[in-house]
Write a protein that holds these residues in place. Structure first.
Motif, PDB file in Angstrom:
ATOM      1  N   ASP A  69       0.813  -1.216   0.000  1.00 37.90           N
ATOM      2  CA  ASP A  69       0.000   0.000   0.000  1.00 37.90           C
ATOM      3  C   ASP A  69       0.851   1.272   0.000  1.00 37.90           C
ATOM      4  OD1 ASP A  69       1.006  -0.217   2.563  1.00 37.90           O
ATOM      5  OD2 ASP A  69      -0.898   0.235   3.557  1.00 37.90           O
ATOM      6  N   ARG A  70       2.140   1.136  -0.293  1.00 37.79           N
ATOM      7  CA  ARG A  70       3.038   2.288  -0.316  1.00 37.79           C
ATOM      8  C   ARG A  70       3.524   2.543  -1.734  1.00 37.79           C
ATOM      9  NH1 ARG A  70       7.325   2.111   4.144  1.00 37.79           N
ATOM     10  NH2 ARG A  70       7.613   4.195   3.334  1.00 37.79           N
ATOM     11  N   PRO A  71       3.740   3.790  -2.088  1.00 37.46           N
ATOM     12  CA  PRO A  71       4.254   4.086  -3.429  1.00 37.46           C
ATOM     13  C   PRO A  71       5.718   3.674  -3.552  1.00 37.46           C
ATOM     14  CG  PRO A  71       4.021   6.105  -2.164  1.00 37.46           C
ATOM     15  CD  PRO A  71       3.459   5.000  -1.321  1.00 37.46           C
ATOM     16  N   VAL A  72       5.972   2.695  -4.394  1.00 37.47           N
ATOM     17  CA  VAL A  72       7.320   2.182  -4.629  1.00 37.47           C
ATOM     18  C   VAL A  72       7.674   2.509  -6.072  1.00 37.47           C
ATOM     19  CG1 VAL A  72       8.760   0.116  -4.725  1.00 37.47           C
ATOM     20  CG2 VAL A  72       6.999   0.322  -2.948  1.00 37.47           C
ATOM     21  N   GLU A  73       8.634   3.380  -6.255  1.00 38.90           N
ATOM     22  CA  GLU A  73       9.009   3.807  -7.602  1.00 38.90           C
ATOM     23  C   GLU A  73       9.854   2.755  -8.314  1.00 38.90           C
ATOM     24  OE1 GLU A  73      12.328   6.016  -9.855  1.00 38.90           O
ATOM     25  OE2 GLU A  73      12.108   6.664  -7.791  1.00 38.90           O
ATOM     26  N   THR A  74      10.802   2.149  -7.584  1.00 41.31           N
ATOM     27  CA  THR A  74      11.715   1.189  -8.179  1.00 41.31           C
ATOM     28  C   THR A  74      11.810  -0.039  -7.304  1.00 41.31           C
ATOM     29  OG1 THR A  74      13.031   2.964  -9.170  1.00 41.31           O
ATOM     30  CG2 THR A  74      14.094   0.819  -8.973  1.00 41.31           C
ATOM     31  N   VAL A  75      11.699  -1.215  -7.935  1.00 38.07           N
ATOM     32  CA  VAL A  75      11.900  -2.491  -7.256  1.00 38.07           C
ATOM     33  C   VAL A  75      13.163  -3.114  -7.825  1.00 38.07           C
ATOM     34  CG1 VAL A  75      11.009  -4.831  -6.920  1.00 38.07           C
ATOM     35  CG2 VAL A  75       9.449  -2.873  -6.805  1.00 38.07           C
ATOM     36  N   ILE A  76      14.057  -3.515  -6.923  1.00 35.88           N
ATOM     37  CA  ILE A  76      15.289  -4.185  -7.333  1.00 35.88           C
ATOM     38  C   ILE A  76      15.340  -5.538  -6.646  1.00 35.88           C
ATOM     39  CG2 ILE A  76      17.805  -4.095  -7.432  1.00 35.88           C
ATOM     40  CD1 ILE A  76      17.573  -1.025  -7.110  1.00 35.88           C
ATOM     41  N   THR A  77      15.346  -6.602  -7.433  1.00 35.63           N
ATOM     42  CA  THR A  77      15.466  -7.940  -6.860  1.00 35.63           C
ATOM     43  C   THR A  77      16.932  -8.357  -6.887  1.00 35.63           C
ATOM     44  OG1 THR A  77      14.911  -8.913  -9.016  1.00 35.63           O
ATOM     45  CG2 THR A  77      13.115  -8.674  -7.426  1.00 35.63           C
ATOM     46  N   VAL A  78      17.343  -9.071  -5.840  1.00 35.41           N
ATOM     47  CA  VAL A  78      18.743  -9.491  -5.726  1.00 35.41           C
ATOM     48  C   VAL A  78      18.894 -11.010  -5.671  1.00 35.41           C
ATOM     49  CG1 VAL A  78      19.573  -7.322  -4.744  1.00 35.41           C
ATOM     50  CG2 VAL A  78      18.727  -9.110  -3.217  1.00 35.41           C
ATOM     51  N   CYS A  79      17.807 -11.728  -5.950  1.00 29.82           N
ATOM     52  CA  CYS A  79      17.890 -13.185  -6.071  1.00 29.82           C
ATOM     53  C   CYS A  79      16.872 -13.642  -7.112  1.00 29.82           C
ATOM     54  CB  CYS A  79      17.663 -13.882  -4.731  1.00 29.82           C
ATOM     55  SG  CYS A  79      15.965 -13.947  -4.156  1.00 29.82           S
ATOM     56  N   GLY A  80      17.175 -14.769  -7.733  1.00 27.56           N
ATOM     57  CA  GLY A  80      16.337 -15.268  -8.814  1.00 27.56           C
ATOM     58  C   GLY A  80      14.925 -15.583  -8.399  1.00 27.56           C
ATOM     59  N   HIS A  97      16.952  -6.214 -11.856  1.00 25.77           N
ATOM     60  CA  HIS A  97      17.359  -7.470 -11.228  1.00 25.77           C
ATOM     61  C   HIS A  97      18.873  -7.580 -11.257  1.00 25.77           C
ATOM     62  CE1 HIS A  97      17.380 -11.578  -9.903  1.00 25.77           C
ATOM     63  NE2 HIS A  97      17.973 -11.976 -11.006  1.00 25.77           N
ATOM     64  N   TYR A  98      19.459  -7.711 -10.084  1.00 26.24           N
ATOM     65  CA  TYR A  98      20.892  -7.934  -9.932  1.00 26.24           C
ATOM     66  C   TYR A  98      21.071  -9.172  -9.054  1.00 26.24           C
ATOM     67  CZ  TYR A  98      21.172  -2.973 -11.290  1.00 26.24           C
ATOM     68  OH  TYR A  98      21.042  -1.771 -11.926  1.00 26.24           O
ATOM     69  N   PRO A  99      21.333 -10.334  -9.647  1.00 27.70           N
ATOM     70  CA  PRO A  99      21.445 -11.554  -8.838  1.00 27.70           C
ATOM     71  C   PRO A  99      22.792 -11.664  -8.115  1.00 27.70           C
ATOM     72  CG  PRO A  99      21.808 -12.061 -11.145  1.00 27.70           C
ATOM     73  CD  PRO A  99      21.471 -10.599 -11.078  1.00 27.70           C
ATOM     74  N   PHE A 100      22.737 -12.085  -6.870  1.00 28.24           N
ATOM     75  CA  PHE A 100      23.934 -12.321  -6.063  1.00 28.24           C
ATOM     76  C   PHE A 100      23.792 -13.667  -5.362  1.00 28.24           C
ATOM     77  CE2 PHE A 100      23.320  -7.722  -6.172  1.00 28.24           C
ATOM     78  CZ  PHE A 100      24.562  -7.290  -6.624  1.00 28.24           C
ATOM     79  N   ASP A 101      24.918 -14.321  -5.123  1.00 29.53           N
ATOM     80  CA  ASP A 101      24.899 -15.551  -4.331  1.00 29.53           C
ATOM     81  C   ASP A 101      24.350 -15.249  -2.948  1.00 29.53           C
ATOM     82  OD1 ASP A 101      26.122 -16.955  -6.402  1.00 29.53           O
ATOM     83  OD2 ASP A 101      28.140 -16.737  -5.550  1.00 29.53           O
TER      84      ASP A 101
END
Length: 140
Positions: A69-80, A97-101
């Motif tokens: 319910d919050r305004p999120v401008e950018t979502v960045i995922t760090v796992c698949g 998306h930036y995947p990291f171990d």
């Protein structure tokens, strides 16, 4: 707001949140969350971030549902896994998306695990510092 997501919200997303918040400054809110929160922030993540001057002691593991319910401008995922099941958030204009171990899966002695946490921290530091530099330059 920039929201950094992973599955457990115990290591990678907190490291990325801390690095990104420091790099962007207080004008842009950064938060992290997970699809299946672990319920804690990994002590080795807290330790290796303190080594570079970022304090994660006040961080807590939280669900991405808290941000629906919050305004999120950018979502960045760090796992698949988080990337594959990531929902869309209100106001979301960008998704990266930036995947990291996952350093939480490191095995061996505590020192061997610490080496993995440092490696992942340094990879996140490189990627998210570059992202923040680009973002600040484009919004100057």
């Amino acid at each position: 707001m920039i929201l950094v997501l992973c599955t457990g919200n115990s290591c990678r997303s907190h490291m990325a949140e801390g690095i990104l918040q420091r790099a962007l400054g207080p004008r842009i809110e950064v938060a992290s969350a997970g699809s299946k929160p672990a319920g804690y922030v990994h002590p080795l993540a807290v330790e290796v971030m303190a080594e570079i001057g970022i304090d994660l002691h006040s961080h807590r593991s939280k669900s991405w549902e808290q941000f629906f319910d919050r305004p999120v401008e950018t979502v960045i995922t760090v796992c698949g896994n988080a990337d594959q099941i990531c929902p869309t958030f209100p106001g979301q204009a960008h998704r990266l998306h930036y995947p990291f171990d996952d350093p939480a899966h490191a095995t061996g002695s505590e020192e061997e695990q610490r080496v993995v946490f440092r490696r992942v921290r340094d990879e996140i530091l490189k990627v998210f510092t570059a992202y923040a530099d680009g973002r600040l330059a484009s919004h100057a």
